[in-house]
Scaffold this motif. Structure first.
Motif, PDB file in Angstrom:
ATOM      1  N   ARG A 139       0.823  -1.196   0.000  1.00 16.64           N
ATOM      2  CA  ARG A 139       0.000   0.000   0.000  1.00 16.64           C
ATOM      3  C   ARG A 139       0.860   1.250   0.000  1.00 16.64           C
ATOM      4  N   GLY A 140       0.319   2.295  -0.594  1.00 14.01           N
ATOM      5  CA  GLY A 140       0.993   3.589  -0.622  1.00 14.01           C
ATOM      6  C   GLY A 140       0.254   4.577   0.272  1.00 14.01           C
ATOM      7  N   TRP A 141       0.538   5.863   0.084  1.00 18.48           N
ATOM      8  CA  TRP A 141      -0.079   6.915   0.881  1.00 18.48           C
ATOM      9  C   TRP A 141      -0.689   7.987  -0.013  1.00 18.48           C
ATOM     10  N   ARG A 142      -1.776   8.575   0.442  1.00  9.08           N
ATOM     11  CA  ARG A 142      -2.310   9.802  -0.143  1.00  9.08           C
ATOM     12  C   ARG A 142      -2.188  10.856   0.944  1.00  9.08           C
ATOM     13  N   CYS A 143      -1.338  11.833   0.698  1.00 15.40           N
ATOM     14  CA  CYS A 143      -1.054  12.873   1.686  1.00 15.40           C
ATOM     15  C   CYS A 143      -1.702  14.187   1.261  1.00 15.40           C
ATOM     16  N   ILE A 144      -2.224  14.903   2.230  1.00 18.47           N
ATOM     17  CA  ILE A 144      -2.723  16.249   2.000  1.00 18.47           C
ATOM     18  C   ILE A 144      -1.710  17.197   2.623  1.00 18.47           C
ATOM     19  N   VAL A 145      -1.075  18.006   1.767  1.00 19.13           N
ATOM     20  CA  VAL A 145      -0.059  18.956   2.210  1.00 19.13           C
ATOM     21  C   VAL A 145      -0.700  20.335   2.293  1.00 19.13           C
ATOM     22  N   ASP A 146      -0.638  20.950   3.461  1.00 19.47           N
ATOM     23  CA  ASP A 146      -1.188  22.292   3.678  1.00 19.47           C
ATOM     24  C   ASP A 146      -0.201  23.314   3.125  1.00 19.47           C
ATOM     25  N   CYS A 147      -0.686  24.190   2.239  1.00 17.63           N
ATOM     26  CA  CYS A 147       0.194  25.179   1.615  1.00 17.63           C
ATOM     27  C   CYS A 147       0.746  26.200   2.609  1.00 17.63           C
ATOM     28  N   ASP A 148      -0.046  26.538   3.608  1.00 14.12           N
ATOM     29  CA  ASP A 148       0.382  27.573   4.550  1.00 14.12           C
ATOM     30  C   ASP A 148       1.398  27.077   5.565  1.00 14.12           C
ATOM     31  N   THR A 149       1.219  25.864   6.067  1.00 17.62           N
ATOM     32  CA  THR A 149       2.106  25.365   7.118  1.00 17.62           C
ATOM     33  C   THR A 149       3.271  24.534   6.596  1.00 17.62           C
ATOM     34  N   HIS A 150       3.225  24.162   5.314  1.00 13.60           N
ATOM     35  CA  HIS A 150       4.274  23.322   4.705  1.00 13.60           C
ATOM     36  C   HIS A 150       4.381  21.972   5.412  1.00 13.60           C
ATOM     37  N   ARG A 151       3.267  21.454   5.875  1.00 13.54           N
ATOM     38  CA  ARG A 151       3.249  20.171   6.585  1.00 13.54           C
ATOM     39  C   ARG A 151       2.172  19.261   6.011  1.00 13.54           C
ATOM     40  N   VAL A 152       2.365  17.946   6.236  1.00 13.14           N
ATOM     41  CA  VAL A 152       1.350  16.976   5.844  1.00 13.14           C
ATOM     42  C   VAL A 152       0.208  17.081   6.852  1.00 13.14           C
ATOM     43  N   ARG A 153      -0.973  17.397   6.351  1.00 14.92           N
ATOM     44  CA  ARG A 153      -2.142  17.565   7.218  1.00 14.92           C
ATOM     45  C   ARG A 153      -2.777  16.213   7.536  1.00 14.92           C
ATOM     46  N   THR A 154      -2.979  15.377   6.498  1.00 13.36           N
ATOM     47  CA  THR A 154      -3.498  14.031   6.694  1.00 13.36           C
ATOM     48  C   THR A 154      -2.716  13.068   5.822  1.00 13.36           C
ATOM     49  N   ARG A 155      -2.778  11.796   6.206  1.00  9.89           N
ATOM     50  CA  ARG A 155      -2.065  10.748   5.469  1.00  9.89           C
ATOM     51  C   ARG A 155      -2.941   9.507   5.525  1.00  9.89           C
ATOM     52  N   ASP A 156      -3.429   9.060   4.360  1.00 12.84           N
ATOM     53  CA  ASP A 156      -4.320   7.901   4.281  1.00 12.84           C
ATOM     54  C   ASP A 156      -3.696   6.820   3.415  1.00 12.84           C
ATOM     55  N   ARG A 157      -3.901   5.556   3.813  1.00 17.56           N
ATOM     56  CA  ARG A 157      -3.411   4.424   3.030  1.00 17.56           C
ATOM     57  C   ARG A 157      -4.284   4.235   1.801  1.00 17.56           C
ATOM     58  N   ILE A 158      -3.636   3.944   0.660  1.00 21.03           N
ATOM     59  CA  ILE A 158      -4.318   3.695  -0.609  1.00 21.03           C
ATOM     60  C   ILE A 158      -3.635   2.507  -1.281  1.00 21.03           C
ATOM     61  N   PRO A 159      -4.281   1.913  -2.308  1.00 20.93           N
ATOM     62  CA  PRO A 159      -3.557   0.905  -3.086  1.00 20.93           C
ATOM     63  C   PRO A 159      -2.284   1.550  -3.652  1.00 20.93           C
ATOM     64  N   ASN A 160      -1.198   0.820  -3.639  1.00 17.25           N
ATOM     65  CA  ASN A 160       0.091   1.376  -4.034  1.00 17.25           C
ATOM     66  C   ASN A 160       0.056   1.869  -5.478  1.00 17.25           C
ATOM     67  N   PRO A 161       0.216   3.185  -5.707  1.00 16.41           N
ATOM     68  CA  PRO A 161       0.256   3.684  -7.082  1.00 16.41           C
ATOM     69  C   PRO A 161       1.519   3.197  -7.787  1.00 16.41           C
ATOM     70  N   ALA A 162       1.480   3.196  -9.104  1.00 19.02           N
ATOM     71  CA  ALA A 162       2.653   2.789  -9.883  1.00 19.02           C
ATOM     72  C   ALA A 162       3.819   3.720  -9.554  1.00 19.02           C
ATOM     73  N   GLY A 163       5.011   3.147  -9.409  1.00 22.46           N
ATOM     74  CA  GLY A 163       6.189   3.930  -9.077  1.00 22.46           C
ATOM     75  C   GLY A 163       6.717   4.693 -10.284  1.00 22.46           C
ATOM     76  N   LYS A 164       7.704   5.539 -10.026  1.00 30.21           N
ATOM     77  CA  LYS A 164       8.351   6.284 -11.097  1.00 30.21           C
ATOM     78  C   LYS A 164       9.122   5.317 -11.981  1.00 30.21           C
ATOM     79  N   LYS A 165       9.047   5.523 -13.277  1.00 29.29           N
ATOM     80  CA  LYS A 165       9.802   4.678 -14.202  1.00 29.29           C
ATOM     81  C   LYS A 165      11.231   5.217 -14.282  1.00 29.29           C
TER      82      LYS A 165
END
Length: 100
Positions: A71-97
């Motif tokens: 599994r991978g992650w779906r992260c929500i990055v807050d533009c104002d604080t420069h931090r990850v606001r939430t982090r949820d598990r998702i099916p692993n997306p395809a990696g970089k080629k």
């Protein structure tokens, strides 16, 4: 006394040069958002898109591939604080080629 003053000034000059030091202003590019998500998860960010958040500047939704994991992650990055606001598990997306 001058030596003591010089020793106090040196760290103030070095800190901005350190890697990962953020500059002022909101996260404005997908590259910045991906870097924040990668640092938080230790994975490879594969996509980023702007989203609306309650904050004034909004945020970024970043999908992160986790090598050697199911599994991978779906992260929500807050533009104002420069931090990850939430982090949820998702099916692993395809990696970089990798280029050959």
């Amino acid at each position: 006394m001058k030596t003591l003053a010089a020793l106090l000034v040196v760290p103030a000059l070095i800190l901005p040069l350190q890697a990962g030091h953020r500059r002022g202003g909101p996260v404005s590019t997908a590259r910045e958002a991906k870097a924040i998500a990668e640092q938080e998860t230790k994975g490879q960010a594969v996509s980023a898109q702007r989203i609306h958040l309650n904050g004034a500047s909004g945020g970024w939704e970043v999908d992160v591939h986790m090598p050697q994991e199911d599994r991978g992650w779906r992260c929500i990055v807050d533009c104002d604080t420069h931090r990850v606001r939430t982090r949820d598990r998702i099916p692993n997306p395809a990696g970089k080629k990798k280029p050959h």
